[in-house]
Design an enzyme around this catalytic site. Structure first.
Site, PDB file in Angstrom:
ATOM      1  N   CYS A 338       0.792  -1.207   0.122  1.00 34.69           N
ATOM      2  CA  CYS A 338       0.032  -0.138  -0.177  1.00 34.69           C
ATOM      3  C   CYS A 338       0.744   1.336   0.011  1.00 34.69           C
ATOM      4  O   CYS A 338       0.493   2.206  -0.682  1.00 34.69           O
ATOM      5  CB  CYS A 338      -1.241  -0.052   1.171  1.00 34.69           C
ATOM      6  SG  CYS A 338      -1.186  -1.403   2.006  1.00 34.69           S
ATOM      7  N   ARG A 367       6.621 -11.214   5.704  1.00 39.00           N
ATOM      8  CA  ARG A 367       6.216 -11.122   7.120  1.00 39.00           C
ATOM      9  C   ARG A 367       6.856 -11.921   7.791  1.00 39.00           C
ATOM     10  O   ARG A 367       6.844 -13.153   7.482  1.00 39.00           O
ATOM     11  CB  ARG A 367       4.758 -11.040   7.188  1.00 39.00           C
ATOM     12  CG  ARG A 367       4.220  -9.907   6.440  1.00 39.00           C
ATOM     13  CD  ARG A 367       2.532  -9.804   6.541  1.00 39.00           C
ATOM     14  NE  ARG A 367       1.886  -9.115   5.475  1.00 39.00           N
ATOM     15  CZ  ARG A 367       0.570  -8.789   5.301  1.00 39.00           C
ATOM     16  NH1 ARG A 367      -0.126  -9.637   5.962  1.00 39.00           N
ATOM     17  NH2 ARG A 367       0.142  -8.105   4.407  1.00 39.00           N
ATOM     18  N   GLN A 385       0.666 -11.213  -3.020  1.00 42.67           N
ATOM     19  CA  GLN A 385      -0.556 -10.758  -2.792  1.00 42.67           C
ATOM     20  C   GLN A 385      -1.251 -10.283  -4.412  1.00 42.67           C
ATOM     21  O   GLN A 385      -0.476  -9.712  -5.126  1.00 42.67           O
ATOM     22  CB  GLN A 385      -0.842  -9.529  -2.191  1.00 42.67           C
ATOM     23  CG  GLN A 385      -0.744  -9.828  -0.624  1.00 42.67           C
ATOM     24  CD  GLN A 385      -0.618  -8.506   0.164  1.00 42.67           C
ATOM     25  OE1 GLN A 385      -0.156  -7.251  -0.134  1.00 42.67           O
ATOM     26  NE2 GLN A 385      -1.299  -8.498   1.356  1.00 42.67           N
ATOM     27  N   ASP A 387      -2.794  -7.787  -5.181  1.00 39.81           N
ATOM     28  CA  ASP A 387      -3.275  -6.773  -4.403  1.00 39.81           C
ATOM     29  C   ASP A 387      -3.824  -5.615  -5.461  1.00 39.81           C
ATOM     30  O   ASP A 387      -2.966  -5.636  -6.620  1.00 39.81           O
ATOM     31  CB  ASP A 387      -1.895  -6.132  -3.923  1.00 39.81           C
ATOM     32  CG  ASP A 387      -2.309  -5.371  -2.717  1.00 39.81           C
ATOM     33  OD1 ASP A 387      -3.445  -5.491  -2.296  1.00 39.81           O
ATOM     34  OD2 ASP A 387      -1.381  -4.874  -1.950  1.00 39.81           O
ATOM     35  N   HIS A 389      -5.228  -1.157  -5.028  1.00 37.39           N
ATOM     36  CA  HIS A 389      -5.796  -0.282  -4.215  1.00 37.39           C
ATOM     37  C   HIS A 389      -6.604   0.808  -5.111  1.00 37.39           C
ATOM     38  O   HIS A 389      -5.858   1.304  -6.150  1.00 37.39           O
ATOM     39  CB  HIS A 389      -4.555   0.698  -3.553  1.00 37.39           C
ATOM     40  CG  HIS A 389      -3.779  -0.373  -2.706  1.00 37.39           C
ATOM     41  ND1 HIS A 389      -2.765  -0.972  -3.004  1.00 37.39           N
ATOM     42  CD2 HIS A 389      -4.233  -0.668  -1.251  1.00 37.39           C
ATOM     43  CE1 HIS A 389      -2.311  -1.623  -1.764  1.00 37.39           C
ATOM     44  NE2 HIS A 389      -3.179  -1.617  -1.049  1.00 37.39           N
ATOM     45  N   LYS A 473     -14.718  -3.461   6.713  1.00 38.32           N
ATOM     46  CA  LYS A 473     -14.304  -4.398   5.623  1.00 38.32           C
ATOM     47  C   LYS A 473     -15.213  -5.324   5.495  1.00 38.32           C
ATOM     48  O   LYS A 473     -16.118  -5.687   5.942  1.00 38.32           O
ATOM     49  CB  LYS A 473     -12.638  -5.001   6.019  1.00 38.32           C
ATOM     50  CG  LYS A 473     -12.921  -5.820   7.334  1.00 38.32           C
ATOM     51  CD  LYS A 473     -11.509  -6.420   7.501  1.00 38.32           C
ATOM     52  CE  LYS A 473     -11.840  -7.246   8.580  1.00 38.32           C
ATOM     53  NZ  LYS A 473     -10.649  -8.132   8.798  1.00 38.32           N
ATOM     54  N   HIS A 519      -8.354  -1.329  -0.211  1.00 36.86           N
ATOM     55  CA  HIS A 519      -7.303  -2.220  -0.438  1.00 36.86           C
ATOM     56  C   HIS A 519      -8.432  -3.698  -0.808  1.00 36.86           C
ATOM     57  O   HIS A 519      -9.314  -3.945   0.102  1.00 36.86           O
ATOM     58  CB  HIS A 519      -6.766  -2.650   0.855  1.00 36.86           C
ATOM     59  CG  HIS A 519      -5.930  -1.937   1.481  1.00 36.86           C
ATOM     60  ND1 HIS A 519      -4.763  -1.413   1.736  1.00 36.86           N
ATOM     61  CD2 HIS A 519      -6.494  -0.931   2.467  1.00 36.86           C
ATOM     62  CE1 HIS A 519      -4.494  -0.437   2.374  1.00 36.86           C
ATOM     63  NE2 HIS A 519      -5.515   0.117   2.847  1.00 36.86           N
TER      64      HIS A 519
HETATM   65 ZN   LIG Z   1      -3.296  -2.401   0.791  1.00 29.72          ZN
END
Ligand SMILES: [Zn+2]
Ligand SMILES: [Zn+2]
Length: 652
Positions: A338, A367, A385, A387, A389, A473, A519
């Site tokens: 992000c 992580r 991910q 991912d 945004h 979320k 996200h």
């Molecule tokens: Zn994010």
């Protein structure tokens, strides 16, 4: 009197000092039998702990993770008590509840060993103690007294744990003759633990550090009913067959290397092909939905993570900064994509007319997970991910949510996840002070998510007090073929990062405004998704996705050349085809390739060579007979088209 607020908003009045168990009984005797823990103002506690002030509570039944956690954690204490009785002098490390059951790390000393053959006698002892209805009693103890207790007992592991705790925060739990250092929560007593199975014994270094002594880790699971245990054990048997680690090895999809490092998956050629196919499938959908690809590096300056707030929150418990020869220069592996995407958004001015802006990246993040937590592809230290945004205006939020839901439903359908639920996580009803962002925006966002889910006809549950401090979320949980629930996709509203990165756009009023950030990751991560997909399908992927679609089996070496011609022809038609040219009997070749879950087996010999044909077998079905090469190619391509077009027709 104090006011107790139930999850449905209704209020009841009680004398101060009332316990969760008494409230449950007051509601109904049946409920009292079904609850195992309580949340008081969001904090999970013992059912027997007195409540002294006004509080919002939630009683947890077996289907709630909080209930199972208390149940299994209490069972870990019960197991420790049984072990102490059977193996006097045993020292105890940690004994937590896990997703399915519990474990305890124990040190029986140098003169005793506990092996799998000892488990039945420990189970028996546990049952015997459970029937005595031993009460779990909580007691707060000063640090000095806590240290003294375990010094007298001679348990250096507990002493080490206590010495790291602050005085005034230490509690003991006692049941029967057994006392443990513990924060709780626990069951009221042992009587509800009715069915017990100790599963296996493993070695585990104290605190996960191989320089320390290796302790004996004993895994177990318990239930309030024997029938539940029987069902669980049956499921475990089936799950073993579908374990993604086993199938991943059999199909040569991925591997791990101690040398590379634990928790770092290595995708093998077939796994990489599968993953690429999944990625391009999602990229195509995202293109249709107006996403733009971006690419960002795997590290970022420490400052970036200080700005985003991740450093403060996770810094200590995660990978440490990477230094360069330049003094004072520090970088961190990225735990999320992000902040990088925020900086891309910031790199140029935006007008309200351009929004929403949707940046997508298959971004690999890192992580730190303790080695004991790592598990195949589902718990790893590095993962990618899917991912993206979305930066949008408040009035666009609902529409954006609906579009992301569409993408997620599309994916679930293409991959045959027909059974799923979604959970909306909203604010605490009472206390809005712990959230960042304006009341008006939150109100709007929560409403938008609820409406988006309704309009899409989703099977949704709403949970209060489950939102992150930075936004509400929506999560998707799928049920696999064995009925196990997995958390996959997620859509998260964020008011925090736009604030921290000072993101803005120019509105139609010519003023600066903050965009809302969303996200979203429909797969969650490629690693986790592939793991779930393997366990769901047992490795029999849909034809469009599977690494090898067909394998040619010559019945003897004489037909090797012919097999190569067939395979070349099919590969030219984009059909992923292999040859099994081993010098083996045809029966064995068929069995071996069925184990590899290759959908189509093409047997070729004299007859086929003379007529330019192949004998077709579909995995798990009867023979499909003899076909011309081109006829078979058409068959496969039509099947793939059918799978993908039935999906395509649902888009938009
Ligand atoms: Zn994010
Ligand atoms: Zn405990």
């Amino acid at each position: 009197m104090i006011n107790i607020t139930l999850p449905d908003g209704s209020k009841r009045q009680y004398e101060p000092g009332i316990t969760g168990r008494e409230i449950a009984r007051d509601i109904s005797n049946r409920l009292a039998k079904e609850v195992f823990a309580i949340s008081v103002n969001g904090e999970v506690q013992d059912l027997t702990r007195p409540i002294h002030t006004d509080a919002a509570i939630k009683l947890h039944k077996w289907d709630a993770p909080e209930a199972r956690h208390a149940f299994w954690h209490s069972s870990a204490h019960l197991m420790a008590e049984a072990i102490e009785k059977l193996y006097p002098g045993t020292k105890f490390g940690i004994g937590p509840a896990i997703e399915q059951g519990f474990y305890y790390d124990v040190d029986p000393g140098d003169s005793q060993v506990i092996t799998e053959s000892d488990l039945p006698s420990i189970e028996e002892k546990m049952l015997e103690l459970a029937r005595q209805k031993e009460v779990y009693q909580r007691r707060e103890v000063p640090k000095k007294e806590a240290l003294q207790y375990f010094t007298d007992k001679g348990d250096e592991y507990k002493i080490e744990l206590i010495s790291e705790l602050e005085d005034g925060t230490i509690s003991f739990y006692e049941q029967g003759d057994f006392t443990d250092l513990c924060r709780g929560p626990h069951l009221p007593d042992t009587s509800s633990i009715k069915a017990i199975k100790l599963l296996n014994v493993a070695g585990a270094y104290w605190r996960g550090d191989e320089r320390n002594k290796q302790l004996t880790r004993i895994y177990g699971i318990t239930f309030p009913k024997q029938k539940m245990l029987d069902e669980h054990l049956e499921l475990l048997e089936k799950a073993k067959e579908r374990d993604h680690r086993k199938i991943g090895r059999e199909l040569e999809l991925f591997t791990f290397s101690q040398k590379v490092g634990q928790g770092l998956p290595l995708w093998m050629p077939k796994g990489a092909q599968l993953r690429e196919r999944l990625e391009s499938f999602l990229k195509r959908v995202q293109r249709d939905y107006g996403y733009e690809p971006v690419i960002t590096p795997h590290i970022g300056q420490k400052e970036l993570w200080v700005t985003s707030g991740h450093y403060e929150k996770y810094g200590k418990d995660s990978f440490q900064p990477i230094s360069t020869p330049q003094e004072g220069e520090e970088f961190l592996l990225k735990p999320m994509n992000c902040p990088h995407h925020c900086e891309i958004f910031k790199s140029k001015p935006h007008s309200y007319k351009e929004l929403p802006v949707r940046y997508a990246e298959f971004g690999t993040v890192y992580r730190y997970e303790q080695s004991g937590e790592l598990h195949g592809l589902t718990r790893v230290r590095g993962f990618t991910q899917d991912d993206a945004h979305i930066f949008c205006r408040p009035d666009q939020l609902k529409d954006e949510f609906k579009k992301v839901i569409d993408i997620i439903l599309y994916i679930f359908k293409a991959l045959d996840f027909n059974n799923f639920v979604s959970q909306i996580s909203l604010r605490d009803k009472e206390d809005h002070s712990k959230y960042i962002g304006s009341e008006e925006n939150w109100e709007k966002a929560e409403q938008a998510i609820i409406e988006a889910c309704e309009e899409k006809g989703l099977n949704t549950i709403i949970e209060y007090d489950e939102a992150a401090f930075y936004g509400p979320k929506l999560d998707f949980m799928v049920k696999d073929a064995l009925g196990r629930q997995w958390q996959l996709g997620t859509i998260q509203v964020d008011y925090n990062l736009p604030e921290r990165f000072d993101l803005e756009y120019i509105g139609d009023d010519n003023q600066k405004h903050r965009p809302i950030m969303i996200h979203r990751a429909p797969f969650g991560s490629m690693e986790r998704f592939v793991a779930v997909l393997i366990e769901h399908t047992g490795g029999k992927f849909p034809l469009w996705l599977t690494p090898d679609q067909a394998v040619v089996l010559p019945i003897s070496e004489k037909f090797q050349d012919y097999a190569e011609k067939v395979s070349k022809f099919l590969n030219n038609y984009d059909i992923r085809t292999l040859i099994d040219g081993r010098n083996e009997k045809i029966g064995k070749k068929i069995r071996d390739n069925e184990l590899k879950r290759i959908p189509y087996l093409l047997i070729v010999g004299e007859k086929e060579q003379e007529s330019d044909t192949v004998s077709v077998r579909r995995q798990g079905e009867a023979d499909k007979g003899v076909m011309k090469w081109s006829e078979f190619a058409r068959l496969i391509n039509q099947e793939v088209e059918r799978q993908l077009s039935s999906i395509d027709s649902d888009i938009h």
